[in-house]
Design a protein around this motif. Structure first.
Motif, short mmCIF file in Angstrom:
data_model
loop_
_atom_site.label_atom_id
_atom_site.label_comp_id
_atom_site.label_asym_id
_atom_site.label_seq_id
_atom_site.Cartn_x
_atom_site.Cartn_y
_atom_site.Cartn_z
N LEU A 137 -16.02 46.50 3.65
CA LEU A 137 -14.84 45.74 4.06
C LEU A 137 -14.66 45.60 5.54
O LEU A 137 -14.46 44.37 6.01
CB LEU A 137 -13.46 46.52 3.40
CG LEU A 137 -12.22 45.46 3.47
CD1 LEU A 137 -12.23 44.01 3.18
CD2 LEU A 137 -11.03 46.23 2.71
N LEU A 141 -14.75 41.95 7.34
CA LEU A 141 -13.42 41.53 8.01
C LEU A 141 -14.11 41.34 9.58
O LEU A 141 -13.35 40.49 10.22
CB LEU A 141 -12.49 42.81 8.18
CG LEU A 141 -11.78 42.83 6.77
CD1 LEU A 141 -10.73 43.82 6.77
CD2 LEU A 141 -11.23 41.37 6.23
N ALA A 144 -14.89 37.92 10.93
CA ALA A 144 -13.65 36.75 11.23
C ALA A 144 -13.22 37.36 12.66
O ALA A 144 -12.66 36.50 13.06
CB ALA A 144 -12.70 36.94 10.09
N LEU A 147 -9.79 42.09 15.23
CA LEU A 147 -9.45 43.36 14.49
C LEU A 147 -8.83 44.34 15.29
O LEU A 147 -9.14 44.47 16.66
CB LEU A 147 -10.89 43.96 14.29
CG LEU A 147 -11.76 43.53 12.95
CD1 LEU A 147 -13.01 44.33 12.60
CD2 LEU A 147 -10.73 43.47 11.83
N GLY A 206 -17.10 47.15 13.29
CA GLY A 206 -16.00 46.38 13.28
C GLY A 206 -15.63 45.96 14.61
O GLY A 206 -16.22 44.73 14.85
N SER A 233 -6.43 43.01 10.47
CA SER A 233 -7.11 41.89 10.99
C SER A 233 -6.29 40.51 10.38
O SER A 233 -5.45 40.90 9.41
CB SER A 233 -8.62 41.88 10.05
OG SER A 233 -8.78 40.94 8.92
N LEU A 235 -7.06 38.65 8.38
CA LEU A 235 -7.37 38.49 6.78
C LEU A 235 -6.96 39.51 5.85
O LEU A 235 -6.52 39.40 4.83
CB LEU A 235 -9.06 38.41 6.62
CG LEU A 235 -9.72 37.44 7.34
CD1 LEU A 235 -11.06 37.45 7.24
CD2 LEU A 235 -9.25 35.98 7.39
N ALA A 236 -6.89 40.94 6.25
CA ALA A 236 -6.50 41.99 5.46
C ALA A 236 -5.90 43.09 6.63
O ALA A 236 -6.47 43.16 7.58
CB ALA A 236 -7.40 42.17 4.58
N LYS A 237 -5.28 43.82 5.61
CA LYS A 237 -4.89 45.16 6.44
C LYS A 237 -5.42 46.38 5.40
O LYS A 237 -5.06 46.16 4.28
CB LYS A 237 -3.53 45.56 6.71
CG LYS A 237 -2.87 44.34 7.57
CD LYS A 237 -1.25 44.63 7.85
CE LYS A 237 -0.70 43.48 8.48
NZ LYS A 237 0.89 43.54 8.47
#
Ligand SMILES: NC(=O)c1ccc[n+]([C@@H]2O[C@H](COP(=O)([O-])OP(=O)(O)OC[C@H]3O[C@@H](n4cnc5c(N)ncnc54)[C@H](O)[C@@H]3O)[C@@H](O)[C@H]2O)c1
Length: 274
Positions: A137, A141, A144, A147, A206, A233, A235-237
């Protein structure tokens, strides 16, 4: 499979034991690259304890001899110096290498040399998750950008013996957790090279070595080698906490690292890679 192993210590021995137990058929060929002074002992153990792992097994002491046995995959589990000495020629020869001593890649010149060797040889440097998880993951991420990665590595105080923590703290007398290092993954690898693998893995997957924040903690209540990290990020945490058991042969190495290398090999052999 024709497998090459660089190193014959705790990870290599545990890995061979697991391969003997889990493979449906013995490896076609196994080549172990050992230190010259360990050659005879390595050969004796290979022919004794691990006779069932491969149909044929040989011990060599340099990369040229290793390549002569035409391995299809090479696994490095020997340390920074072995990465420097042996991995570039193997990559140059077009053979993929799984590197366990990922902290070695905090040396920017070595990382560049390994990447160039892999490009020149048409091979790949494979960096396993090792003692940590969630690398799939994080790497996804990472593509993108944007981070924020914060890592905290905790161990029982005496597990930091032999590191600069020993000068900063009375490790035997701690009664509560102390954070003795705060900095970037690059600085952590410089100051704690033998404990740099997880921070380096997170950095490479990352945000890079300069933007990955690291804390190292001596904690009398730590149940083993504990790795915690959080990722923010666009897009997601997510956050992760892994409590690893030390391996029997080397308390500094989490036993899950060996299973992570086993996974890389099984993914090469089996019909499904996951
Ligand atoms: N990626 C991760 O999460 C992770 C986790 C734990 C350990 N590691 C790394 O894995 C490596 C091995 O760990 P271990 O527990 O098996 O250590 P170990 O000390 O038990 O074994 C190392 C072996 O490598 C051999 N060796 C050393 N230098 C060599 C060289 N130049 N050529 C050939 N052989 C050489 C030694 O003789 C020994 O057999 C270490 O670098 C460690 O930092 C990575």
């Amino acid at each position: 499979m024709r497998l090459g192993l660089i190193g014959f210590g705790n990870i290599a021995l545990t890995l061979l034991g697991q391969l003997a137990e889990t493979l449906d058929a013995p490896l076609e060929h196994l080549t172990v690259l050992s230190l010259p002074e360990m050659e005879a002992e390595t050969e004796a153990r290979l022919k004794g304890d691990f006779a069932s792992v491969a149909r044929e097994a040989v011990v060599v002491t340099d990369a040229r001899e290793l390549l002569a046995h035409r391995p299809g995959l090479v696994v490095e589990c020997a340390g920074h110096a072995a990465v420097v000495a042996h991995v570039p020629p193997v990559l140059h020869a077009g053979i993929d290498v799984v590197i366990v001593s990922i902290g070695a890649l905090s040396d920017a010149a070595l990382e560049a040399e390994l990447r160039a060797a892999a490009i020149a040889g048409g091979s790949r440097l494979i960096l396993p998750a090792g003692a940590v998880g969630g690398i799939d993951l994080l790497a996804a991420l990472g593509a993108a950008g944007g981070l924020e990665v914060r890592y905290r590595g905790s161990k029982p105080p005496l597990a930091w013996s032999g590191t600069p923590a020993e000068q900063a703290l009375d490790l035997g007398a701690l009664s509560e957790a102390v954070t003795f290092f705060t900095g970037t993954a690059r600085e952590a690898a410089r100051d704690f090279p033998k404990n740099a693998n997880v921070a380096a893995t997170l950095a490479l997957a990352g945000a890079g070595f300069e933007a990955t924040h690291v804390e190292l903690v001596a904690d009398p209540a730590a149940p083993g080698n504990v790795h915690e990290y959080s990722v923010v990020s666009p897009l997601a945490k997510y956050s992760m906490r892994i409590e690893n058991l030390p391996s029997a042969g080397n308390a500094k190495t989490s036993v899950s690292t060996v299973y992570s290398v086993l996974r890389e090999i099984r993914n090469r052999i089996g019909p499904v890679a996951i």
